[in-house]
Design a protein around this motif. Structure first.
Motif, PDB file in Angstrom:
ATOM      1  N   VAL A 111       0.858  -1.161  -0.175  1.00 49.78           N
ATOM      2  CA  VAL A 111       0.035   0.134   0.034  1.00 49.78           C
ATOM      3  C   VAL A 111       0.801   1.220  -0.023  1.00 49.78           C
ATOM      4  N   SER A 112       1.957   1.474   0.804  1.00 46.22           N
ATOM      5  CA  SER A 112       2.917   2.548   1.126  1.00 46.22           C
ATOM      6  C   SER A 112       3.520   2.545  -0.155  1.00 46.22           C
ATOM      7  N   ILE A 113       3.957   1.557  -0.764  1.00 45.73           N
ATOM      8  CA  ILE A 113       4.842   1.556  -2.162  1.00 45.73           C
ATOM      9  C   ILE A 113       3.775   1.963  -3.249  1.00 45.73           C
ATOM     10  N   GLY A 114       2.693   1.551  -3.221  1.00 47.98           N
ATOM     11  CA  GLY A 114       1.719   1.928  -4.390  1.00 47.98           C
ATOM     12  C   GLY A 114       1.423   3.359  -4.438  1.00 47.98           C
ATOM     13  N   GLN A 353      11.573  -5.615  -1.201  1.00 49.04           N
ATOM     14  CA  GLN A 353      11.255  -6.376  -2.581  1.00 49.04           C
ATOM     15  C   GLN A 353      10.118  -6.005  -3.031  1.00 49.04           C
ATOM     16  N   MET A 354       8.939  -5.388  -2.607  1.00 51.91           N
ATOM     17  CA  MET A 354       7.920  -4.539  -3.353  1.00 51.91           C
ATOM     18  C   MET A 354       8.557  -3.219  -4.066  1.00 51.91           C
ATOM     19  N   MET A 355       9.325  -2.724  -3.473  1.00 55.78           N
ATOM     20  CA  MET A 355       9.959  -1.420  -3.782  1.00 55.78           C
ATOM     21  C   MET A 355      10.836  -1.693  -5.229  1.00 55.78           C
ATOM     22  N   ALA A 356      11.519  -2.688  -4.863  1.00 57.35           N
ATOM     23  CA  ALA A 356      12.458  -3.432  -5.972  1.00 57.35           C
ATOM     24  C   ALA A 356      11.706  -3.668  -7.201  1.00 57.35           C
ATOM     25  N   ARG A 357      10.799  -4.354  -7.062  1.00 53.60           N
ATOM     26  CA  ARG A 357      10.018  -4.862  -8.316  1.00 53.60           C
ATOM     27  C   ARG A 357       9.350  -3.733  -8.636  1.00 53.60           C
ATOM     28  N   LEU A 358       8.756  -2.703  -7.950  1.00 57.04           N
ATOM     29  CA  LEU A 358       8.122  -1.527  -8.724  1.00 57.04           C
ATOM     30  C   LEU A 358       9.020  -1.088  -9.415  1.00 57.04           C
ATOM     31  N   GLU A 359      10.007  -0.642  -9.068  1.00 60.80           N
ATOM     32  CA  GLU A 359      11.086   0.013  -9.716  1.00 60.80           C
ATOM     33  C   GLU A 359      11.852  -0.740 -11.053  1.00 60.80           C
ATOM     34  N   GLY A 360      11.818  -1.886 -10.752  1.00 56.17           N
ATOM     35  CA  GLY A 360      12.076  -2.733 -12.065  1.00 56.17           C
ATOM     36  C   GLY A 360      10.998  -2.653 -12.959  1.00 56.17           C
ATOM     37  N   GLU A 361       9.872  -2.992 -12.796  1.00 56.15           N
ATOM     38  CA  GLU A 361       8.759  -3.189 -13.509  1.00 56.15           C
ATOM     39  C   GLU A 361       8.548  -1.759 -14.336  1.00 56.15           C
TER      40      GLU A 361
END
Ligand code: OVM
Length: 406
Positions: A111-114, A353-361
């Protein structure tokens, strides 16, 4: 120095994971290690090693038996002084770990990362547009470094000035999980300013009022952690959050430059970006190895591990284990790469990992919309580090995709 093998049932190996030759291409060495047996004794360092998927997973799933508080690098904090104050999340066991992890998990929750998505997309679109316009650029510096430093740096709430210290600091941290070799020493010798800058921006008054750093201090105001601990957790974000994502982006672009047919798949369907990133992480994991230390005599993989034993865990090897992955050495973005352990697993599994995935995506999607193909203008220049794998330079020329209406 050679450390005699105290385990009669474990083969001895002279493998040194930290030589330049091994770091340049560790995969054939990992294969040898996996084939040697469930365990190997690395006589140069006096540690047990696991390189197969199954044992790696078992070890990481028993954090009480294979602990982190003795350090997750080669150095044993019970017998050697750590080079910096131990991390209160990474280098801690329950119940201490549970308290800090809970706060960090909330700050880095989906939620925070979103909430960061729209801003990150905007940053990526601008960067990629201007790079595609240039045509030729250094993908490592101009995109893979530039994006996390800007997007993640802003998200944490860092000042704009001084961010050039982030990567050298991370480089020191990740070298520090290996032996105190020349690579670590060279970085240490030139990092005084970086250490000072990091210490300064871990203070509340150096950070913006609305960033992830400020949220850690808000948790301190709420009494969940101490204010000094909030600062220590900002240090964690800055230690763990830059070099890792930068190198993951580098490895992603290298994979696609070397496998143009995989780029064609992503370009035709940019919604594959997320699963493509998982395959990049499996195929060329950023974080290669870390350690655990046994808290008691324990049976695993056919031997009795002695109490107080340092164990090196090769997650990048587990991610290439043919016992787990069909065609393990093939980069294939259509496979189910979930279950890879590039982020570790268990209670210490990457909190970001959610941050990493967001950046990568987001970066891969931005590229997939604008880049028809990558051409490597010469060999990429590797960044050598004891623990993480990535690039220093990657000169590329991109062929732009003709504008499409979407
Ligand atoms: C920390 C830390 C540092 C480096 C890596 C990491 C992968 C954590 O300071 O907590 O996690």
């Amino acid at each position: 120095m050679i450390h005699p093998n105290p385990y009669t049932d474990v083969p001895t190996s002279d493998f040194d994971p930290y030589t330049t030759e091994v770091l340049a291409n560790p995969y054939p060495h990992y294969e040898q290690l996996r084939e040697l047996g469930t365990w190997a004794w690395l006589e140069r360092y006096g540690v047990l090693a696991v390189a197969r998927h199954d044992e790696v997973q078992r070890i990481l799933s028993q954090p009480d038996v294979f602990c982190s508080s003795a350090g997750v690098g080669l150095a044993n904090f019970h017998t050697e002084a750590p080079w910096r104050k131990p991390s209160i999340i990474l280098e801690a066991d329950p119940p201490h770990h549970s308290r800090t992890r809970k706060v960090v998990a909330r700050v880095l929750s989906p939620v925070s990362i979103g909430r960061l998505r729209a801003t990150f997309e905007d940053v990526a679109a601008r960067m990629v547009d201007s790079l595609v316009e240039r045509g030729s650029f250094d993908a490592a510096k101009d995109l893979c470094e530039a994006f996390p430093i800007k997007a993640f740096g802003d998200a944490v709430g860092l000042p704009a000035e001084g961010r050039e210290h982030l990567l050298p600091y991370g480089d020191m941290v990740f070298n520090g999980f290996g032996p105190i070799n020349e690579r670590f020493q060279a970085r240490m010798d030139s990092s005084g300013e970086a250490v000072n800058w990091i210490a300064r921006v871990c203070q509340r008054d150096a950070l913006t009022k609305d960033g992830l750093g400020a949220q850690l201090f808000a948790a301190a105001d709420a009494g969940e952690i101490g204010h000094d601990e909030a600062g220590m957790l900002v240090r964690t974000l800055l230690s763990a959050g830059l070099d890792t994502t930068v190198f993951t982006l580098c490895n992603a672009i290298t994979c696609f430059a070397r496998h143009p047919e995989q780029w064609a798949l992503l370009r035709e369907d940019p919604s594959l970006a997320r699963q493509a990133l998982e395959e990049v992480l499996r195929f060329d994991s950023t974080f290669h190895s870390f350690y655990r230390t046994s808290t008691q005599d324990v049976e695993l993989g056919g031997i009795t591990v002695k109490a107080g034993q340092k164990i090196v865990v090769f997650i990048a090897s587990a991610n290439r284990d043919p016992r787990r992955w069909p065609n393990a050495d093939r980069f294939d973005i259509t496979r189910r790469a979930t279950g890879h352990m590039a982020f570790g697993t268990g209670i210490h599994g990457c909190a970001g990992q959610m941050m990493a995935r967001l950046e990568g995506e987001i970066v891969l999607t931005a590229l997939a919309r604008r880049v028809a193909s990558f051409r490597l203008d010469g060999e990429p220049v590797q960044h050598f580090n004891n623990t993480v794998r990535g690039l220093k330079h990657m000169p590329v020329t991109v062929e732009p995709l003709l504008a499409t209406v979407d």
